[in-house]
Structure formats: C-alpha cells, structure tokens
Write an enzyme that holds these catalytic residues in place. Sequence first.
Site, PDB file in Angstrom:
ATOM      1  NE  ARG A  22     -12.824 -83.431 -63.042  1.00  0.00           N
ATOM      2  CZ  ARG A  22     -12.751 -83.017 -61.800  1.00  0.00           C
ATOM      3  NH1 ARG A  22     -12.078 -81.913 -61.515  1.00  0.00           N
ATOM      4  NH2 ARG A  22     -13.327 -83.683 -60.824  1.00  0.00           N
ATOM      5  CG  ASP A  52     -10.780 -82.036 -52.203  1.00  0.00           C
ATOM      6  OD1 ASP A  52     -11.678 -82.837 -51.886  1.00  0.00           O
ATOM      7  OD2 ASP A  52     -10.912 -81.172 -53.085  1.00  0.00           O
ATOM      8  CG  MET A  53     -11.169 -88.145 -50.797  1.00  0.00           C
ATOM      9  SD  MET A  53      -9.558 -88.708 -50.248  1.00  0.00           S
ATOM     10  CE  MET A  53      -9.353 -90.169 -51.238  1.00  0.00           C
ATOM     11  CE1 TYR A 103     -19.680 -88.651 -53.236  1.00  0.00           C
ATOM     12  CE2 TYR A 103     -21.670 -88.587 -54.557  1.00  0.00           C
ATOM     13  CZ  TYR A 103     -21.014 -88.328 -53.374  1.00  0.00           C
ATOM     14  OH  TYR A 103     -21.701 -87.769 -52.332  1.00  0.00           O
ATOM     15  CG  ASP A 111     -14.435 -85.168 -51.367  1.00  0.00           C
ATOM     16  OD1 ASP A 111     -14.904 -84.152 -50.814  1.00  0.00           O
ATOM     17  OD2 ASP A 111     -13.985 -85.150 -52.527  1.00  0.00           O
ATOM     18  CD  GLU A 112     -13.715 -80.179 -48.657  1.00  0.00           C
ATOM     19  OE1 GLU A 112     -13.039 -79.157 -48.641  1.00  0.00           O
ATOM     20  OE2 GLU A 112     -14.954 -80.202 -48.520  1.00  0.00           O
TER      21      GLU A 112
END
Length: 706
Positions: A60, A18-19, A23, A120-121
């Site tokens: 985050r 998983d990236m 984006y 993206d997975e």
Amino acid sequence: MPVATRETSDARIIAHVDMDCFYVQVEQRKQPSLRGLPTAVIQYNSYKGGALIAVSYEARKYGVKRSMRGDEAQEVCPQIQLVQVPVARGKADLNTYRNAGSEVVSVLASKGRCERASIDEVYMDLTEAAEAMLKESSPENLDDIHEEVLKSHVLGLHVEDERDAKREVRKWLCRSDADYHDKLLACGAIIVAELRMQVLKETEFTCSAGIAHNKMLAKLASAMNKPAQQTIVPRSSVKGLLESFPIKKMKQLGGKLGSSLQSDLGVNTVGELLKFSEEKLQQRYGINTGTWLWNIARGINGEEVEGRLLPKSHGSGKTFPGPQALKTISSVQHWLNQLCEELSERLQSDLDQNKRIARTLTLHARTYKGDSDSHKNFPSKSCPLRYGAAKIQEDAINLFQAGLREYIGFHNNKSQGSQNSSWGITSLSVGASKMVNIPSGTHSIVKYFGGQLPPSSSLKQPPENVIHEAAPSSPSGSESCSGLNSYESQLGYPEEDTRVKYLKASFGEQLQDSSCDLSRQGDGLTEESPLSSSQAFHSWNENGTTEREAQPEPKRIHAIPTLKAVVKKNTAKEKGNCSILELFKNYSDQCTSSEKQHATNAQTGKTSSIGSESNYNSDSTCNQVESLKEIYCEAIGTNNRGSSSTQAVEGRPSWSYRMEEIDPSVVDELPPEIQQEFRAWLRPLKRPNVVKRGSIITHYFSGNKN
Ligand code: TTP
C-alpha cells in the site's frame, strides 16, 4: 433495511476485531519468505494479471490498491509479490481463509460472546470480562501495563508530542476520577490488547480493534488505526467522531439511503443529521429508518453481539467478466454443477462438524442483455434446500431456468443448449441459508438405526451459536418456489406455528406432486412442479412461510389409525435383538404393495380410493413408520446407506409426510433408550391440544373437531 434498536442504559464494552490484509497474511504464513515484502493476493481470473483482492500494508505504501489488476500493481510496485488464491473446480477456493478465520475466532471466544461478522471480522461483548477485571483491580492500581495497551489510540485524547503518546494513554487509562464507563473501557482495552497478542502468538496473524460501548462505534474505530493497533472510543468523543464522518461510509448508508440523505437533505456527514428531528426523519424515511438515523447521529446503537461463531450461510460463486460471459444453458449448467458441488461439500462438512442444516437454497446471477439496454436484474430465486450435490444441482438449474424465463420472457427463451445473443451470465452464485441446529441426541439414534455418523461428529458437540460469509443476499424479498420436500417439512422450524402452517399449506400440493421433488421435472416446466409456472412462485416472508398459507386445508381426509398394536407386535418380535431398522424393514415389506398404490394415487392427485379401511390403515401405518425413519436418515444425511430397509425407501416413489399424522403414541412402543430422543424430534412437530395421543386423525379432520 436498518433496524432501530434501543440502547440500554447499562454500560457495555463491545470490541470489533478486524484482521489486517487478511488473505495476504494467510499466504504469508504459508510462505514465510513473503513476510515484510509488498504482496497482494489476486483472483483466479488471469485477465490483465488478475484482480487484486488483498494488498499488504508494505504494498500500500507504493500506492498499490485493491481496485487494481496485477499488471497495474506491477507498474506502480515492480517488486510486488502476486499470489493467486487457491483454486478448486476452476474457481477460487476460499477454504484456507475460512479456516484461518475460524482459528482466530476460537482464540477470541475465550473471553466473551463472539459474533463472527465476516470471514475476518468479529464482534465481541466484553462487558462481563471488563466488569470482572474492574472488580478485581481497577486500572489505576495496575503497576504494569503492557506496551500493546499503551499503544492504543484514545479518541479525543489530546497528545501534543507523539513521543509522549504512551505516557498520555497510561494517564488516561489510570485516571482515578474517570467515570464508570471509562474505567470499563480501560479494562476492555487491556483485555483486547491481550487477546490480540494471543491471536498473534497462536495464529501468527495481526489484527486491529475498536473498543467502544456499542457495535457501531467499535466497528468505526477498528478501521481508524491499522495495521495491528487498537482504538478506544470514550463516550465523550462520540460527537467529535461522528461530526465529520462521511455519511456514505456508515454501514447501511453506502447505497440508496445514503445517496438520498445527500441529495434530498444535503447531509454529507453523520453530524449533519443532528439538524433533523426524529419526526422529520420518520416522515421522510418511515418510522423505523427515521429513528435509526436519529440514533446513529448520536452514536446510539443497541444491537446485541449475537453470539455466533459459525457462518449464517454458505455461498459459492464465480464471475464471468467480459467475453467469458456464459451464453448457453449447458455452460451455465456446467458452472452451476461446480458451484453446487462445492456448496454441498461445505454443507456436509458443516453438518458433520456442527450438526447444522441449511433450509433454503438461493440462486443469484448477474447478466447483461445483449439485445437491449434494459437494466432489469436477473431475479434471485430460492427454494427449500435438499441435501446431496445432485439434488442441489438439479434444484439450482431449475431456479436458474425460472429466473431466466422471467428475465427475458418465456417466449423469447428458445435458445436452450445453443448459443444465443440475447443474454449472457456474468456472475453466478448459489447460497444456502437459514441454518438451524439439528436436535441433540441424533448420534445415539443414528447408531440405533445402524447409520453412520461422520467421525468428527462424535467429537464435537453442536455449538449453541451459529455468520455471514460470502453470504448470498437474503432470500426475503426475492421470489422463491415453495417446493416442500420431506427434509424441509421435518426439520428445523423453530416456531411450531410457522411450520405447521407451512405443512398445512403445502399438503394439498404434496398430494398431487408427491414430494414436490424438483428432480422429477423433466424439463423444469411440468405442470405440478414448484417451478412449473409463474403462479407457482411465492415470496418468502421472514418466517419462511409462503402465500400458499392462504389455501384451504386439503379436502382429502385420511384415516390414520394408531400404530400401537402393530408396533407392539413387531417390538415383541424384535425383543432381545432390538433394531428399528428391522422394524422398519418389516413395515416396508408388509406394506409395499398398498404403499405403491397410495403413492400412485398421490402422484395423480386422486383422492384415496384404495378401498377398504384396512388397506388404508396399513398403508398409513407404513407411512408413519417410514416417516419416523426418514426424519433421521434425511436429517443426518446418511440415508442409512447399506441397510436393506433403505432400499425399500429408495426404491419407492418419493413420499411426503404430514408430521401431524404420526401418532405420537407409536413412540411409547420404542425401546426406552431412544424414546426420549424421538420425542425431542417430534415435539416441535406435534400440535398440542389438537391431536391427542392415540386419537384417530379421521376424527380430527372429519368436521367434528372441537
Ligand atoms: P477486508 O477486511 O475488507 O480487507 P483486508 O483484510 O484485506 O485489509 P484491511 O487490513 O484493510 O482490513 O477483507 C478481508 C478479506 O476478504 C481480504 O483480505 C480479501 C477478501 N476480500 C475479497 O476477496 N474481495 C473483496 O472485494 C474484499 C473487500 C475483500
């Protein structure tokens, strides 16, 4: 609905890659000055600073969340860099991200079967690669294990002091007394770390991964340690992992089923499901779902990695929140046109690059109903997909109209073109699904026809594998119209029975409605069109068949002669300058008048009364030759532009063909170099043991058939 799949006893090594804040990474690669800075990607809509759709890990840390809008994010993190998604046609253009995702997949695909699960997975089946590595050299014999592998997290591995983590991981990887499963997992972890480093080197993107013995566990694990880390799930840790795992966070349990487990059975974690027997779960939720639940409680999941590198479908959508809601048919039409143009471009590029076509067009919309608090959803609608932006646009607006009629009730829908107060569209999307590879060999046939293949198509072979990305929800279950067009009838039904049944079922309608061409509806409400009345809608089932299967075979009987003699004459004439287009042109010229008559009859729904057998024979002959040609022209989307015979096709009323009516023996008369390819095209469309070579279909349909 979840599907219970039995797990094999063989050890499998599955990775889920998983990236990280995907984006954002793509935008940071474009603008390297953003690297390391708190960054977020915002949607096109600028309301309150735009909705955040991707947030960097730096942002985050300041408490910036995806649920925020730009203004709010700036309040919690004043230095945040907000980047807007690229825009085209007044909406987000995700092509850059899609392409970036493809770059990653092509690196990963070097090591094992890959299933692109989203933009993206990727799931990977690394069983073979891990077995090969284990055979060659067991991890316990490895002197040098890369840092990236040692940074892995091993679920269940107890590490007292974080500073010892790498040493403990090394010990775990290199245990000589480990069981076969764990040894394979260790090899899988080494391979995944290498792949992630390779992805970083080639694309500049970081990703995280989970390595386990099935897809479900690999996916859970990949999200546990982000960014740029990997997590291993030994069998012995599965129980511990699931014990406290929130039920609503499990894939497929985020909705009603998960809520029912919570409210009806008091189950809040996956582990709590263990209290219930399989029978009990089956009684409550049905056999399949019951078994699936019983399985997930134990970490059992036999789902295969599908081996699919390309999207399963294409979709284009836009939201119109709050005051932007669309309230007139013309504004809906405007936006549908934009969406359909984009969809059409993507379909064309998929066809060019991958030689795939989509068979189903689906329209989804969300609405509010201004004059009532009805929560009725706008119904999704589907129909067979016709290539070309204009055709997709026409079909999409017809699907919309059909959905709208159902949504608000036909009689209330009197506000076409003018402002109305009873409904507003807050989201619109069009999707193309049921992708199929077109048969190989088209290239040379196209050349033979004088058509043009897109430049890229000669460079790439169609991949065997074909993902679900921005995917519209499956058309199954939603209502659809069964407008069979020639494209649909000629292509892509892998299962002959289904296709033949579909053709049979649709034949009667075709006779009345020519090609069931949605474009011929004046207002989308004509009597014969698939969108004409509520009765004309049919639910798709999984095979793409419709309720129309129940209809009897059409009564109209055609006398279809063998084409052999006619073709012979023409191929002889063409000798030395062999061109099927010329051949087709001759047929078109020969039969234009009778064909027109036939088409007129078809449109009016009359049974054939053209008169003489010979008239009819030549008419049918023309149809067969034309249909052979159209199979190729439509399938490759070239429409054979520029050829004179095409004009004959385009100039005539739209025709539909029953593939069964093409006498296979006509192919014998074609030049040898294309016979084989033609046969490959026709093969799935033949009805073996029913229509014999050279047989006359009149006989077949005459009631004397065996
Ligand atoms: P995700 O994989 O859900 O998230 P992410 O890659 O941004 O971050 P994480 O590291 O936590 O996995 O989504 C992938 C991309 O899809 C994301 O970068 C932006 C896009 N996306 C949307 O456009 N809208 C959405 O609601 C979500 C969830 C994602």
